[in-house]
Design a protein around this motif. Sequence first.
Motif, PDB file in Angstrom:
ATOM      1  N   VAL A  39      -9.913   5.923  -8.556  1.00 32.04           N
ATOM      2  CA  VAL A  39     -10.817   5.883  -7.410  1.00 32.04           C
ATOM      3  C   VAL A  39     -10.540   7.077  -6.501  1.00 32.04           C
ATOM      4  CG1 VAL A  39     -11.408   4.640  -5.281  1.00 32.04           C
ATOM      5  CG2 VAL A  39     -11.181   3.386  -7.419  1.00 32.04           C
ATOM      6  N   TRP A  40     -11.577   7.807  -6.184  1.00 37.54           N
ATOM      7  CA  TRP A  40     -11.477   8.928  -5.256  1.00 37.54           C
ATOM      8  C   TRP A  40     -11.524   8.365  -3.839  1.00 37.54           C
ATOM      9  CZ3 TRP A  40     -10.269  13.906  -5.281  1.00 37.54           C
ATOM     10  CH2 TRP A  40     -10.656  14.717  -4.200  1.00 37.54           C
ATOM     11  N   VAL A  41     -10.502   8.682  -3.046  1.00 34.76           N
ATOM     12  CA  VAL A  41     -10.389   8.100  -1.708  1.00 34.76           C
ATOM     13  C   VAL A  41     -10.631   9.166  -0.643  1.00 34.76           C
ATOM     14  CG1 VAL A  41      -8.797   7.002  -0.082  1.00 34.76           C
ATOM     15  CG2 VAL A  41      -8.830   6.277  -2.474  1.00 34.76           C
ATOM     16  N   GLU A  42     -11.532   8.875   0.281  1.00 31.39           N
ATOM     17  CA  GLU A  42     -11.831   9.818   1.367  1.00 31.39           C
ATOM     18  C   GLU A  42     -11.252   9.330   2.680  1.00 31.39           C
ATOM     19  OE1 GLU A  42     -16.055  11.653  -0.217  1.00 31.39           O
ATOM     20  OE2 GLU A  42     -16.074  10.096   1.297  1.00 31.39           O
ATOM     21  N   LYS A  43     -10.927  10.306   3.538  1.00 33.04           N
ATOM     22  CA  LYS A  43     -10.372   9.971   4.853  1.00 33.04           C
ATOM     23  C   LYS A  43     -11.260  10.550   5.945  1.00 33.04           C
ATOM     24  CE  LYS A  43      -7.130  12.451   3.722  1.00 33.04           C
ATOM     25  NZ  LYS A  43      -6.050  13.352   3.476  1.00 33.04           N
ATOM     26  N   ALA A  44     -11.148   9.947   7.111  1.00 33.39           N
ATOM     27  CA  ALA A  44     -11.763  10.522   8.309  1.00 33.39           C
ATOM     28  C   ALA A  44     -10.832  10.195   9.461  1.00 33.39           C
ATOM     29  CB  ALA A  44     -13.142   9.923   8.553  1.00 33.39           C
ATOM     30  N   ASP A  45     -10.532  11.177  10.265  1.00 34.25           N
ATOM     31  CA  ASP A  45      -9.602  11.014  11.390  1.00 34.25           C
ATOM     32  C   ASP A  45      -8.285  10.386  10.942  1.00 34.25           C
ATOM     33  OD1 ASP A  45     -11.820  11.834  12.893  1.00 34.25           O
ATOM     34  OD2 ASP A  45     -12.494   9.764  13.179  1.00 34.25           O
ATOM     35  N   SER A  84      -4.560  -0.162 -15.046  1.00 31.24           N
ATOM     36  CA  SER A  84      -4.050   0.019 -13.683  1.00 31.24           C
ATOM     37  C   SER A  84      -5.062   0.770 -12.831  1.00 31.24           C
ATOM     38  CB  SER A  84      -2.720   0.777 -13.713  1.00 31.24           C
ATOM     39  OG  SER A  84      -2.910   2.023 -14.330  1.00 31.24           O
ATOM     40  N   LEU A  85      -4.833   0.707 -11.521  1.00 28.76           N
ATOM     41  CA  LEU A  85      -5.728   1.372 -10.573  1.00 28.76           C
ATOM     42  C   LEU A  85      -4.993   2.511  -9.879  1.00 28.76           C
ATOM     43  CD1 LEU A  85      -8.502   1.335  -9.064  1.00 28.76           C
ATOM     44  CD2 LEU A  85      -7.380  -0.043  -7.318  1.00 28.76           C
ATOM     45  N   LEU A  86      -5.620   3.668  -9.941  1.00 27.90           N
ATOM     46  CA  LEU A  86      -5.017   4.857  -9.384  1.00 27.90           C
ATOM     47  C   LEU A  86      -5.920   5.412  -8.286  1.00 27.90           C
ATOM     48  CD1 LEU A  86      -3.485   7.369 -11.821  1.00 27.90           C
ATOM     49  CD2 LEU A  86      -4.857   8.238  -9.968  1.00 27.90           C
ATOM     50  N   ALA A  87      -5.332   5.665  -7.121  1.00 29.58           N
ATOM     51  CA  ALA A  87      -6.116   6.235  -6.016  1.00 29.58           C
ATOM     52  C   ALA A  87      -5.827   7.724  -5.918  1.00 29.58           C
ATOM     53  CB  ALA A  87      -5.744   5.543  -4.713  1.00 29.58           C
ATOM     54  N   ILE A  88      -6.854   8.537  -5.820  1.00 29.92           N
ATOM     55  CA  ILE A  88      -6.664   9.985  -5.696  1.00 29.92           C
ATOM     56  C   ILE A  88      -7.129  10.424  -4.319  1.00 29.92           C
ATOM     57  CG2 ILE A  88      -7.175  12.238  -6.710  1.00 29.92           C
ATOM     58  CD1 ILE A  88      -7.968  10.808  -9.253  1.00 29.92           C
ATOM     59  N   MET A  89      -6.256  11.153  -3.640  1.00 27.60           N
ATOM     60  CA  MET A  89      -6.573  11.620  -2.288  1.00 27.60           C
ATOM     61  C   MET A  89      -6.316  13.101  -2.186  1.00 27.60           C
ATOM     62  SD  MET A  89      -5.224   9.064   0.601  1.00 27.60           S
ATOM     63  CE  MET A  89      -3.838   8.307  -0.183  1.00 27.60           C
ATOM     64  N   GLY A 136      -3.261  -2.485  -0.207  1.00 33.89           N
ATOM     65  CA  GLY A 136      -2.431  -3.053  -1.273  1.00 33.89           C
ATOM     66  C   GLY A 136      -3.135  -3.123  -2.614  1.00 33.89           C
ATOM     67  N   LEU A 137      -4.129  -2.284  -2.812  1.00 29.94           N
ATOM     68  CA  LEU A 137      -4.946  -2.379  -4.033  1.00 29.94           C
ATOM     69  C   LEU A 137      -4.474  -1.504  -5.197  1.00 29.94           C
ATOM     70  CD1 LEU A 137      -8.373  -2.578  -2.170  1.00 29.94           C
ATOM     71  CD2 LEU A 137      -7.384  -4.398  -3.565  1.00 29.94           C
ATOM     72  N   PRO A 138      -4.191  -0.214  -4.978  1.00 33.76           N
ATOM     73  CA  PRO A 138      -3.845   0.626  -6.137  1.00 33.76           C
ATOM     74  C   PRO A 138      -2.396   0.445  -6.604  1.00 33.76           C
ATOM     75  CG  PRO A 138      -3.948   1.963  -4.145  1.00 33.76           C
ATOM     76  CD  PRO A 138      -4.283   0.563  -3.737  1.00 33.76           C
ATOM     77  N   ARG A 158       0.048  -4.866  -3.484  1.00 36.14           N
ATOM     78  CA  ARG A 158       0.823  -3.844  -4.188  1.00 36.14           C
ATOM     79  C   ARG A 158       1.299  -2.773  -3.221  1.00 36.14           C
ATOM     80  NH1 ARG A 158      -2.851  -5.836  -7.562  1.00 36.14           N
ATOM     81  NH2 ARG A 158      -2.306  -6.052  -9.760  1.00 36.14           N
ATOM     82  N   SER A 159       2.482  -2.225  -3.497  1.00 37.17           N
ATOM     83  CA  SER A 159       2.868  -1.018  -2.765  1.00 37.17           C
ATOM     84  C   SER A 159       2.910   0.129  -3.766  1.00 37.17           C
ATOM     85  CB  SER A 159       4.217  -1.182  -2.064  1.00 37.17           C
ATOM     86  OG  SER A 159       4.902  -2.289  -2.583  1.00 37.17           O
ATOM     87  N   PRO A 160       1.909   0.970  -3.708  1.00 40.34           N
ATOM     88  CA  PRO A 160       1.748   1.994  -4.737  1.00 40.34           C
ATOM     89  C   PRO A 160       2.828   3.075  -4.655  1.00 40.34           C
ATOM     90  CG  PRO A 160       0.144   2.299  -2.982  1.00 40.34           C
ATOM     91  CD  PRO A 160       0.845   1.019  -2.701  1.00 40.34           C
ATOM     92  N   ARG A 161       3.220   3.604  -5.814  1.00 41.82           N
ATOM     93  CA  ARG A 161       4.098   4.779  -5.817  1.00 41.82           C
ATOM     94  C   ARG A 161       3.207   6.006  -5.668  1.00 41.82           C
ATOM     95  NH1 ARG A 161       3.388   3.167 -11.034  1.00 41.82           N
ATOM     96  NH2 ARG A 161       2.802   4.829 -12.482  1.00 41.82           N
ATOM     97  N   VAL A 162       3.728   6.996  -4.966  1.00 43.49           N
ATOM     98  CA  VAL A 162       2.931   8.194  -4.680  1.00 43.49           C
ATOM     99  C   VAL A 162       3.442   9.365  -5.505  1.00 43.49           C
ATOM    100  CG1 VAL A 162       2.141   9.779  -2.880  1.00 43.49           C
ATOM    101  CG2 VAL A 162       2.525   7.368  -2.339  1.00 43.49           C
ATOM    102  N   GLU A 163       2.536  10.031  -6.177  1.00 45.52           N
ATOM    103  CA  GLU A 163       2.896  11.248  -6.902  1.00 45.52           C
ATOM    104  C   GLU A 163       2.090  12.399  -6.334  1.00 45.52           C
ATOM    105  OE1 GLU A 163       2.613  11.126 -11.208  1.00 45.52           O
ATOM    106  OE2 GLU A 163       3.616   9.156 -11.124  1.00 45.52           O
ATOM    107  N   PHE A 164       2.674  13.581  -6.390  1.00 46.82           N
ATOM    108  CA  PHE A 164       1.978  14.741  -5.847  1.00 46.82           C
ATOM    109  C   PHE A 164       1.501  15.650  -6.972  1.00 46.82           C
ATOM    110  CE2 PHE A 164       4.649  13.090  -2.556  1.00 46.82           C
ATOM    111  CZ  PHE A 164       3.824  13.147  -1.450  1.00 46.82           C
TER     112      PHE A 164
END
Lengths: 255, 323
Positions: free
Chosen positions: B8-14, B38-43, B57-59, B169-175
């Motif tokens: 899932v592509w995740v967008e931010k604002a402020d 599994s569910l992966l969020a991309i930001m 708590g989703l990805p 869920r507490s997702p692990r973050v990769e860069f």
Amino acid sequence: MHIAVLVKTVPDSEARMEISDGGRGLRVEEKWELNYFDAIAVEKAVKIKEAFPQVKVTAIAYGPRYVLEGLRKAVAMGADEAVHVEGKEGSWLYPLRAARVLSQALRDVGFHLILCGRKATDDDSGQVGPMVAEFLGIPHVSWASSLEWDGGDSLVAVRDLGDHKEKVRFSLPALVTAHKGLAEPRVPTIQGTMRGMRMQPRKLQAAEEPGTENWKLVRFAEPPRRPQVRIIEGDDPRAKARELLRILREEMSLL
Amino acid sequence: MEKGSIWVWVEKADGKVRQTSQEVLSQGRSMADELGGSLLAIMAGPVSEVNLEDLCGLPDQVIALEGDGEGGPSLIVETLEELIRKDPPWALLAPGTPSTMDWMPRLSVRLGVEMVSDVVGMELLEGGRLRVKRPVHGGRFLVEMESQEGGPRLLAIRPRAFARKTGSRSPRVEFFPMKARGPTEVQVLEKAQREKGFVDLSEASIVVSGGRGMGGPEAFFLLEELAAILGGAVGASRSVVDSGWRPASEQVGKSGRSVSPDLYMAFGISGAIHHIMGMDSSKVVVAVNKDPNALIFQHADLGIVDDVNHVLPALIEELKRRS
């Protein structure tokens, strides 16, 4: 400077439409119009031409015979030439195919700047502009509500993205998708309309690759109908406002 | 390739994850669960400024694309293409915002797979086929499409089409680096920030719109006040925008924005087909118009036949009295 404008012909808003072939198709009354956002693109191209006489404007359409309607309108508004890439019925629903075919035609026709609407009002996909730019390997600017060219090497556009605006600079060749505000489509003059009626488009054959789609159309369906409206009766606006809020809160759990 | 992974592509604002992205994450979670993947969020952009709790708590995993800001479309396309070719997901979902529609069509060309815009419904069928639903002709019809074999399924999801959910869920973050290969072809000169408290029209759960029947531009302060009380956004009909009463960004309809709020209130709007095409998917529609024959009443759940300039002040007063 050569501006190519991609024009799609869509059913008029008032055209009657119904589901046909047991859900497989849509039968559309023969009332067509130039897609609203493409009309804006044509207008902008013609405006640039009026400011810089050396500019040439070519309108390009893909699809079956009815797309000539949109081409006629573009010529009536002031496009110099029209190109018709012949395609089958139903192509309106497959943006990737349309973009592949249109980018091939654009290589044939040549261009410095490509303009098109940000979306078409029939399939509402909003994909073809950026896709054509990708096929041609050029940058694009989408949702342009303003575009300025001083005759030099670069252009400045404003993108109106709803929640914020963005001012960008880019060089040609490039593709720009038109949003409301970019230009206000003119009503063609009588001479223009005559020119549109008489126009003979250059015809190109589409290099279509049918059957390569990874999505298959299953069926068209009617959206759920809203029940009959419930009118809140009475003479006193305040009493009606109170009753409206009561229904929204108590019966609909809104607010 | 892992079985049935959903990106899932995740967008931010402020600095906050946008509501539309949370909706897509919720739908992505359901699909991943059904597929056993599994569910992966991309930001994109600095992940440090985002509160990961915003992901509800989703990805299972977050990929943070690090690089020059949030990148233009070509940068996003190159980075996503690289990631997808390495480990293709079953589907890539993104909120159907103007920014997504800036890069996803280009990615579709790169990967040679069709994308589907404006998805409002999704259903997994036997044999791993996916059936999606989207409106066409301004919502006059829905079209159902089914995915064939091959390629990640690229879907842009219509804002407010799916409900937000939460998980634990507490997702692990990769860069992952997002680097430009060439010079940026489209240079951003200026970015006008959105105002504080701004509610985006397509994200708003309540939209209050005005038409010709408002009488003039000055009457819209009443709509602004009503929107502020309800936490909603102001919309406008085409003729109002064409007359210069309101900015084009507020236009609802065929040539403006499409909205599907929980509550749409139309004040002094006649209900031309142009307008209906932009709001008919709203859950509850309230129409106020002094003409009992106005077409808008055919597309409304609740109606008041009266002058908006009498009803609006009364509504505002009643709302203020109760709060």
